[in-house]
Design a protein around this motif. Structure first.
Motif, mmCIF file in Angstrom:
data_model
loop_
_atom_site.group_PDB
_atom_site.id
_atom_site.type_symbol
_atom_site.label_atom_id
_atom_site.label_comp_id
_atom_site.label_asym_id
_atom_site.label_seq_id
_atom_site.Cartn_x
_atom_site.Cartn_y
_atom_site.Cartn_z
ATOM 1 N N PHE B 14 -73.205 -7.139 -39.406
ATOM 2 C CA PHE B 14 -74.293 -7.241 -37.779
ATOM 3 C C PHE B 14 -75.008 -7.927 -37.818
ATOM 4 N N GLY B 15 -75.783 -9.048 -37.498
ATOM 5 C CA GLY B 15 -76.337 -10.115 -37.469
ATOM 6 C C GLY B 15 -76.135 -11.676 -37.826
ATOM 7 N N THR B 18 -76.452 -13.973 -35.368
ATOM 8 C CA THR B 18 -77.802 -14.240 -35.019
ATOM 9 C C THR B 18 -77.865 -15.555 -35.881
ATOM 10 N N ARG B 19 -77.165 -15.032 -37.783
ATOM 11 C CA ARG B 19 -76.842 -16.053 -38.304
ATOM 12 C C ARG B 19 -76.759 -17.043 -38.140
ATOM 13 N N ARG B 26 -82.583 -24.014 -36.188
ATOM 14 C CA ARG B 26 -83.502 -24.724 -36.757
ATOM 15 C C ARG B 26 -83.061 -25.849 -37.244
ATOM 16 N N ARG B 27 -81.875 -26.019 -37.816
ATOM 17 C CA ARG B 27 -81.220 -27.740 -37.747
ATOM 18 C C ARG B 27 -81.823 -28.793 -36.596
ATOM 19 N N GLN B 60 -73.497 -32.115 -41.315
ATOM 20 C CA GLN B 60 -74.186 -31.457 -42.100
ATOM 21 C C GLN B 60 -74.281 -30.321 -41.731
ATOM 22 N N LYS B 63 -71.490 -28.374 -43.516
ATOM 23 C CA LYS B 63 -71.679 -27.875 -45.112
ATOM 24 C C LYS B 63 -72.460 -26.936 -45.050
ATOM 25 N N GLN B 64 -73.562 -26.847 -43.245
ATOM 26 C CA GLN B 64 -74.800 -25.957 -43.802
ATOM 27 C C GLN B 64 -74.327 -24.970 -43.263
ATOM 28 N N LYS B 67 -72.147 -22.968 -46.828
ATOM 29 C CA LYS B 67 -73.114 -21.706 -47.359
ATOM 30 C C LYS B 67 -73.908 -20.207 -47.403
ATOM 31 N N HIS B 69 -73.181 -16.810 -45.710
ATOM 32 C CA HIS B 69 -72.324 -15.962 -47.023
ATOM 33 C C HIS B 69 -71.274 -15.258 -45.695
ATOM 34 N N ASP B 70 -71.946 -14.852 -45.310
ATOM 35 C CA ASP B 70 -70.834 -14.593 -44.338
ATOM 36 C C ASP B 70 -70.494 -15.224 -43.080
#
Lengths: 553, 165
Positions: B14-15, B18-19, B26-27, B60, B63-64, B67, B69-70
């Protein structure tokens, strides 16, 4: 063995090497606190005055030791009060695990009392976060959280645990502390290219950042600097990686960096950027950044390479390993012309940079703190002028002794962080703060008193929000909008009201006496140092500008 | 500025949406389309994101995202060695005079009519994005009442696949 979620949490924290947690109890973490009560001989708890202070304390603990700092807060406001602390840790890559309670799973999503979506709120400021809805997943989630927090580029991880998961039972099997994460392999070819670039350089400049402290590679940096005869500058976060007194050290570079360090960087032909992220405060105008220099950028986070400043060579990996290999590959050389030039920069700096004229100047205060403190004394700061003066003038001798909020620039960081650093190291700790920053979280004096923290608060009291005032002086026609505090706070009386010691100083002599007393007092002491309201942090390179616009007097 | 197609294998937690989408927001990178659905592997979803930007933006972003985790696997899809499809449903105003023209267009584009009423025709179109764009242009004069696009999905040609990178 069957255990409840709360028992599993405590067991797993201990298993992961946690000896102390910082926090504040509340309705949805009562079960966890009950286990902390029952296990107080195995894991201690530091109660703060506010959850923000607890988060900063866990952060200070982590910065001072490199270990994962742990903070616990209840749901709702307890959890949201952690957010600034978590974001501070995230921007400065500090390993932290934040545990929050939440309402029982059956009440989630119904705007229940003290319910907040802390996982959603902290998603942008954590490396990863979790809500554990099944007690069977709890132990492994905590283990994974520790592994994520400390691996690669460290950072905060949050685990939200609903109350019914804390009380539910499951089988618990003991585990191991998370192993050190593997770092990327670096080919000889890449290092050869780096060595060639270094060998060709006549004016190299080593620029070390927070990554140098995380990687613990101060010695490797000094070794390569000696071999190629290069000076070493630093970002704010890189301070303390190498001793300030080293003849190779030029000090901080950037907006308030030393004249010599910033000029040498601008004039160098090769920047060896070790564990930096080229923040705007460090670079100024990016389009004109180090125009004459090639850049070799080494970082543990691949995403930092080419993010802010394009590198001629980017190397993704652990600096300690890379530098020891690279050092063996570069040619030994001497660069007398480059050093003669740097010596002339230093000479110019001594003669021309203005260091204040008041009765008790900030430089005098920091110099005297340097002399009184030991090489192991953690120096925490808040954010503002006092922070920059500490960065510029303090004589750092040991890595991890500078505890300061760089990326987020969190006023109010210092009290919690200093308490955390002192708890972690057992050392007398100095907090250099200002009357603005101190006002934000001075409630943590209560914590310092109850925990008997040997804390020396050097309060640079100028009655104004000095850093903002400095900008208003330079860029806003001296319109001092809301930066003159006009408070009547008696800080010595305030310290005494909290049960701490309070002293006042307004000359070098009275400050020397106050420091002596503070360093021999068993518990927190606040020294109210009267500083002129128009002291400025110099040099200053205006935002988004270059060294030729540097203000030095 | 170029259009990129990025494929990701993500943990089905879940989520996770959104991640991923929060990272773009935000980038400061724009998502042109994003699709997500289950895969042949239990516990994993596949996301396909199309974005427009410079090569440095793509680097970019990759790479972001890596990072997170999911995010378990990620790559940019090379248009020359991958196949991609998108589907739209489009409802167009029709009357007895122009209905036959619309039906002709549907046949030429090998689309399907899936609903038919005295005043409207609803069609299903599958293909590469350029084909869909062309068909939408063709329908504009008739009056598009409403439409929806799924966004692109993409797979490598041959036996190459995301999970065995």
């Amino acid at each position: 063995m069957k255990m409840t979620g709360s028992q599993i949490l405590i067991e797993t924290l201990i298993e992961q090497g946690t000896d102390v947690v910082f926090g504040y109890p509340g309705g949805q973490v009562l079960n966890i606190y009950d286990e902390l009560y029952l296990n107080s001989d195995r894991i201690s708890h530091v109660l703060t005055a506010h959850e923000q202070g607890a988060a900063h304390a866990a952060d200070g603990y982590a910065r001072a030791t490199g270990k994962v700092g742990v903070v616990i807060a209840t749901s709702g406001p307890g959890a949201t009060n952690l957010v600034t602390g978590i974001a501070t840790a995230y921007l400065d890559s500090v390993p932290m695990v934040a545990i929050t309670g939440n309402v029982p799973t059956g009440l989630l999503g119904r705007d229940s009392f003290q319910e907040v979506d802390i996982v959603g709120i902290t998603m942008p400021v954590t490396k990863h976060n979790y809500m554990v809805k099944n007690v069977a997943d709890l132990a492994d989630t905590i283990r994974e959280a520790f592994a994520i927090a400390k691996s690669g580029r460290p950072g905060p991880v949050l685990i939200d645990i609903p109350k019914d998961v804390q009380t539910a039972q499951t089988e618990y099997c003991a585990g191991e502390p998370a192993p050190e994460a593997e770092t990327p392999d670096i080919s000889d070819d890449v290092l050869k290219r780096a060595a060639e670039m270094i060998n060709q350089s006549e004016k190299p400049y080593i620029y070390c950042g927070g990554g140098a402290i995380r990687s613990g590679c101060g010695e490797e940096i000094l070794a390569i600097a000696d071999k190629i005869d290069a000076p070493i500058g630093s970002s704010l976060m890189g301070l303390s990686a190498i001793p300030t007194a080293s003849e190779r050290a030029l000090g901080m570079t950037g907006m308030h960096g030393t004249y010599t360090s910033s000029m040498a960087k601008a004039e160098s032909d090769l920047i060896l950027a070790f564990g930096v992220r080229f923040s705007d405060r460090a670079t100024g105008d990016k389009s004109r950044y180090a125009e004459h220099a090639k850049i070799i950028h080494v970082d543990i986070d691949d995403a930092e390479l080419n993010k802010n400043i394009p590198a001629d060579l980017g190397i993704h990996g652990d600096m300690k390993k890379i530098l020891s290999r690279l050092c063996a590959m570069v040619e030994k050389s001497e660069k007398p012309d480059w050093h003669a030039h740097i010596a002339s920069l230093r000479e110019y700096e001594k003669k021309n940079v203005f260091y204040g004229s008041g009765k008790l100047t900030p430089k005098t205060v920091i110099d005297m703190v340097s002399a009184e403190a030991s090489e192991k004394t953690p120096i925490a700061t808040d954010v503002g002028q006092h922070q920059m003066w500490t960065a510029q003038f303090y004589n750092f001798r040991t890595p991890r002794t500078f505890i300061s909020s760089g990326g987020l620039g969190t006023m109010g960081f210092g009290m919690g962080a200093a308490i955390g650093a002192s708890v972690a190291t057992g050392e007398r700790t100095v907090l250099v703060t200002g009357d603005g920053s101190f006002g934000m979280n001075l409630n943590e004096l209560a914590t310092a008193v109850s925990q008997r923290i040997p804390l020396v608060v050097v309060l640079m009291n100028n009655g104004v929000l000095g850093m903002v005032r400095q900008w208003q002086t330079i860029f806003f026609n001296k319109h001092y909008a809301q930066t003159t505090l006009e408070r009547k706070t008696d800080f010595t009386a305030l310290a005494k009201a909290f049960g701490a010691e309070g002293l006042t100083a307004d000359t070098p002599e009275t400050f020397a006496a106050a420091l002596k007393t503070a360093f021999s007092t068993d518990g927190p002491v606040v020294i109210d140092c009267r500083i002129d309201q128009d002291e400025r942090v110099l040099p200053m390179i205006p935002p988004n500008s270059t060294v030729d616009k540097m203000i030095i007097d | 500025m170029r259009r990129f197609v990025i494929s990701m294998l993500v943990a089905n937690q879940f989520g996770v949406l959104t991640r991923v989408s929060g990272m773009f927001a935000r980038r400061g990178f724009n998502i042109d389309s994003l699709t997500v659905g289950v895969t042949e592997k239990p516990g994993y979803s596949r996301m396909t994101v199309t974005m427009t930007g410079e090569d440095s933006d793509r680097d970019q972003m990759l790479k972001q995202l890596q990072k997170l985790h999911d995010v378990k696997e990620i790559k940019e899809m090379d248009p020359s060695s991958s196949v991609s499809r998108e589907l739209i449903l489009i409802k167009v105003a029709a009357n007895s005079q122009n209905r036959q023209d619309i039906i002709d267009a549907v046949n030429v584009f090998r689309n399907k009519i899936i609903d038919f009423s005295p005043e409207a025709v609803c069609m299903e179109i599958t293909g590469e994005s350029s084909k869909l764009d062309a068909f939408i242009e063709l329908m504009k004069p008739y009056g598009i009442i409403e439409m929806c696009r799924t966004g692109m999905v993409s797979l490598d040609r041959g036996t190459e696949c995301l999970a065995n990178q």
